[in-house]
Design a protein around this motif. Structure first.
Motif, PDB file in Angstrom:
ATOM      1  N   ALA A  90      54.185  64.667  17.477  1.00 26.18           N
ATOM      2  CA  ALA A  90      54.361  65.456  18.707  1.00 26.18           C
ATOM      3  C   ALA A  90      53.803  66.840  18.478  1.00 26.18           C
ATOM      4  CB  ALA A  90      55.850  65.527  19.069  1.00 26.18           C
ATOM      5  N   ASP A 115      55.174  70.226  23.579  1.00 24.63           N
ATOM      6  CA  ASP A 115      55.992  69.123  24.091  1.00 24.63           C
ATOM      7  C   ASP A 115      57.489  69.328  23.921  1.00 24.63           C
ATOM      8  OD1 ASP A 115      53.587  67.927  24.627  1.00 24.63           O
ATOM      9  OD2 ASP A 115      53.556  66.750  22.771  1.00 24.63           O
ATOM     10  N   LEU A 126      61.885  66.260  23.279  1.00 22.17           N
ATOM     11  CA  LEU A 126      60.562  66.396  23.899  1.00 22.17           C
ATOM     12  C   LEU A 126      60.675  66.491  25.415  1.00 22.17           C
ATOM     13  CD1 LEU A 126      58.799  63.621  21.790  1.00 22.17           C
ATOM     14  CD2 LEU A 126      58.624  66.093  21.455  1.00 22.17           C
ATOM     15  N   SER A 128      57.864  65.973  27.036  1.00 18.05           N
ATOM     16  CA  SER A 128      56.902  64.939  27.402  1.00 18.05           C
ATOM     17  C   SER A 128      56.576  64.144  26.154  1.00 18.05           C
ATOM     18  CB  SER A 128      55.616  65.557  27.968  1.00 18.05           C
ATOM     19  OG  SER A 128      54.981  66.349  26.978  1.00 18.05           O
TER      20      SER A 128
END
Lengths: 369, 394
Positions: free
Chosen positions: A266, A271, A324, A326
């Motif tokens: 990530a 994010d 997160l 996204s």
């Protein structure tokens, strides 16, 4: 003291749970002998339970006591069939929950499972629901392992549906680990998986120890729940231990957030929704101002960052937990799973059509004897 | 004719017979003047009768000088003479045998009481006859010394002193005069300490005895022939005599020494804080007495074993004998201890040191069932590990 329940469901969950038990014996080769004369040393009151429908998977465990291995009788596994798995869980729900209930009350439960297998991916959502129903105030965090992409369409399909169900249950959050990301550890498959298991085990135990320690700067279970409730309620963990060449705490924090040190790939800056940074090390290495500056810098992008500092002799160690906002990688998994499912469906249709065409040759004929 | 021839023959025969008879008659006339002799063994007082002559042995005046006194007389004649006759010298009376008298010769003197006498005379005097004396024999005045030389012992060692005793006894009937003892030469195997040469009384009456003692020290080993001692003396008549002792052998061994052996016995292990006795034996296997024996010892290591009575002294230990004593031991600390006993003594050749050692073991405290200390933990560990194995066995 925290009361922690760690459930390993399915073959993957069992092995990670066994790695956690091994770490509790000190880890490494010494644990092979230490289990005969030591008790597992957990930072809190930790109860472990390995659940599986395949008895051979349970037999492979080395550091989990027999009483902590629960075999759910359903022939020999569910054959990666989530429907069979769900049915097996429902058939044995009372037995499973009774076994958990014997271990007392818990503040937090970690349900460790692979999203792609049969038993783990089918049992876990149902199990979480049961836990939430049975233990009103319990915090349930799922540690979900995503499959490598080339493991097969059924595993991808299982992962896709499992993840969707996990998102629907009333758990506090999901900590993702991606085998695809961690395959880079190299070596043969078995040793790579063992490293993944050890990595997850160490981070979970570090987290539990930190939540249950007296801190210079306090984070607790409530903070952890807040972090896990942020964003998609899907998070991951990063970890870094500074070596003697570079004891800078700011570098250690940065390194813990680098994709290479995360369980799930990530971009933290872009994010992350909420984060928790837990720092452990000798006092002389922990410059609070430096830590604060680094946390503030992270806060600028992650929204809110909890920080905990634990004074403990040794080089600085940093565990970063974040959720997160996204998860683009998940979308690719779902797309790949959908393609696989479509391909499977088409292959099945073609095969059926070929079979029907073959049968057509004898459609008007009778058997003659 | 025949008768004429026989007659002259007969006459010749008769004449021849007459001539032979005449010759015999001449010989008979010569025999009456022939000198004869006869030997007589006479004791004092014995007498010889020959015709009118009488010869009596009066005295053996000197055996050594060969003088004999005889009395010669003639019955109805003027001869009555007492004369000392010298041995082997003829003595004539009345002109001697050649002249019708007699000749007396002392042929031998046997002793103070008897002699052999030869009488020579003309046969015409008759036959000489001996008349034994009816008087009892006069008491003899004859000294006789017995000599004896003796050593205190016939076996000795170099360095030993020995007494030599010389004993002279007059076993005769007369007084012994001018007694001289000759114990010479001195023996080279001895050094003469005192009393040499021995001195004996010069005069010893009958039955009297005298002795002399002298002391010698043996200086050389070997078998020695001790020569006879000669004692010379005279009787009242100045007759010289001598007697000697019998020679004999003595054995001188090499110098005798004491040889002490130290033996320590009774060395069973001692329990901690336990007591035991150590028996010490000092034996003399030498040939001389050991004197001024002083025993003392040391214990190594010095702490941990208490020894009482190790020091001891003895005045003398005779050859073949031994002296014993006991030492009390008290074990205070486990370990091996060495007791070293040193014995100092005079052994006949200066001061000598002998040693004896003994090892005493003081045992550690013995705990019953001590082996359980090993077995029980091992059993517990094994049981624990098995239990843990069972815990993890699925």
């Amino acid at each position: 003291m925290l009361n922690v329940l760690m459930l390993g469901v399915g073959q993957c969950g069992n092995r990670i749970l066994d790695a956690i038990n091994r770490e509790a014996f000190g880890g490494g080769g010494a644990a092979n002998l230490a289990k005969y004369y030591l008790r597992p040393k957990f930072p809190s009151r930790v109860e472990t339970l390995a659940i599986n429908t395949a008895i051979n998977d349970l037999k492979e465990l080395r550091f989990t006591t027999a009483k902590d291995r629960l075999h759910v009788p359903n022939l020999h596994g569910v054959g990666a069939n989530r429907n069979v798995g769900k049915q097996a869980f429902m058939d044995n729900r009372d037995m499973i929950m009774g076994e958990i209930e014997k271990r007392g009350d818990f503040d937090i439960a970690f349900v460790i499972t692979s999203t792609s297998g049969g038993t783990g991916s089918s049992f876990t959502p149902l199990l979480i629901n049961e836990l939430k129903r049975q233990y009103r105030d319990i915090t349930v965090v799922t540690v979900a392992i995503l499959p490598a992409r080339e493991e097969g369409s059924i595993y991808l399909q299982n992962a896709a549906f499992c993840m969707r169900e996990l998102m629907e249950v009333d758990a506090e959050g999901i900590i993702l680990a991606d085998n695809q990301n961690m395959k880079r550890f190299g070596g043969d498959i078995a040793s790579a998986y063992n490293k993944i298991n050890d990595m997850i085990a160490k981070r979970l135990l570090f987290l539990i120890e930190s939540l249950d320690s007296e801190m210079l700067s306090v984070t607790d279970l409530g903070d952890f729940k807040t972090v896990m409730n942020g964003g998609l309620r899907i998070g991951t963990m990063g970890f870094y231990q500074a070596d003697s060449k570079n004891l800078s705490i700011s570098d250690a924090i940065e390194n813990s957030l680098k994709p290479a040190n995360l369980l799930y790939p990530a971009n933290v800056a872009d994010d992350s929704a909420r984060a928790m940074i837990i720092i452990q090390g000798s006092r002389e290495h922990l410059d609070v101002d430096e830590i604060t500056k680094e946390v503030e810098r992270l806060t600028a992008s992650a929204g809110h960052v909890f920080k905990g500092i634990v004074i403990k002799k040794g080089n600085p160690k940093v565990l970063s937990v974040f959720t997160l906002a996204s998860a683009p990688e998940l979308e690719s998994i779902y797309a790949q799973a959908a393609r696989g499912m479509q391909d499977e469906k088409e292959k099945r249709c073609r095969a059926r059509k070929q079979l029907d065409d073959a049968f057509a040759h004898i459609e008007d004929l009778e058997e003659i004897y | 004719m025949r008768r004429l021839i026989c007659l002259p023959c007969l006459v010749c025969l008769l004449f021849s017979i007459l001539l032979v008879q005449a010759a015999h008659a001449k010989e008979d006339t010569d025999d009456s003047d022939e000198v004869a002799f006869k030997d007589f063994n006479l004791n004092i007082g014995d007498r010889i009768d020959l015709g009118d002559y009488q010869m009596e042995l009066i005295e053996i005046q000197s055996v050594r000088d060969g003088l004999v006194v005889m009395r010669t007389s003639k019955v109805g004649g003027p001869l009555d003479e007492q004369r000392a006759l010298l041995l082997d010298s003829p003595n004539n009376f009345d002109g001697g045998a050649e002249n019708g008298g007699i000749t007396i010769t002392v042929a031998d003197i046997f002793d103070e009481q008897s002699a052999k006498v030869r009488i020579e005379y003309q046969k015409s005097l008759g036959t000489a006859r001996k008349h034994a004396s009816e008087r009892p024999a006069a008491a003899l005045d004859k000294p006789e010394l017995s000599v004896q030389k003796s050593f205190e012992r016939n076996q000795m060692s170099v360095g030993d002193e020995v007494k030599v005793t010389l004993t002279v006894k007059n076993t005769g009937t007369g007084q012994a005069l001018g007694i001289k003892a000759e114990d010479a030469p001195p023996l080279p195997e001895f050094s003469y300490v005192a009393g040499y040469p021995p001195k004996i009384k010069e005069t010893l009456d009958s039955g009297q005895s005298d002795s002399a003692v002298y002391v010698m020290s043996a200086v050389k080993d070997g078998s020695i022939r001790v020569p006879a001692i000669i004692v010379s003396y005279t009787d009242a008549k100045k007759n010289a005599k001598s007697n000697s002792s019998e020679p004999f052998n003595i054995l001188i061994s090499p110098k005798s020494k004491a040889d002490l052996a130290v033996k320590l016995a009774g060395l069973a292990p001692i329990a901690l804080d336990g007591e035991s006795m150590l028996n010490i034996s000092i034996s003399n296997s030498g040939t001389a007495s050991a004197t001024r024996i002083e025993a003392d010892g040391t214990v190594m290591p010095s702490e941990g074993l208490q020894v009482t009575g190790l020091e001891k002294s003895f005045f003398e230990i005779m050859p073949g004998e031994e002296a014993n004593y006991s030492v009390r031991l008290l074990g205070q600390k486990p370990g091996n201890y060495t007791i070293r006993l040193i014995v100092n003594y005079e052994g006949g050749d200066g001061s000598v040191i002998r040693e004896g050692t003994a090892v005493v073991v003081v045992l550690g405290r013995e705990y019953k069932y001590q082996y359980l200390l090993l077995i029980v933990p091992i059993a517990i560990v094994i049981a624990w590990m098995y239990r843990r194995y069972r815990e993890y066995k699925y």
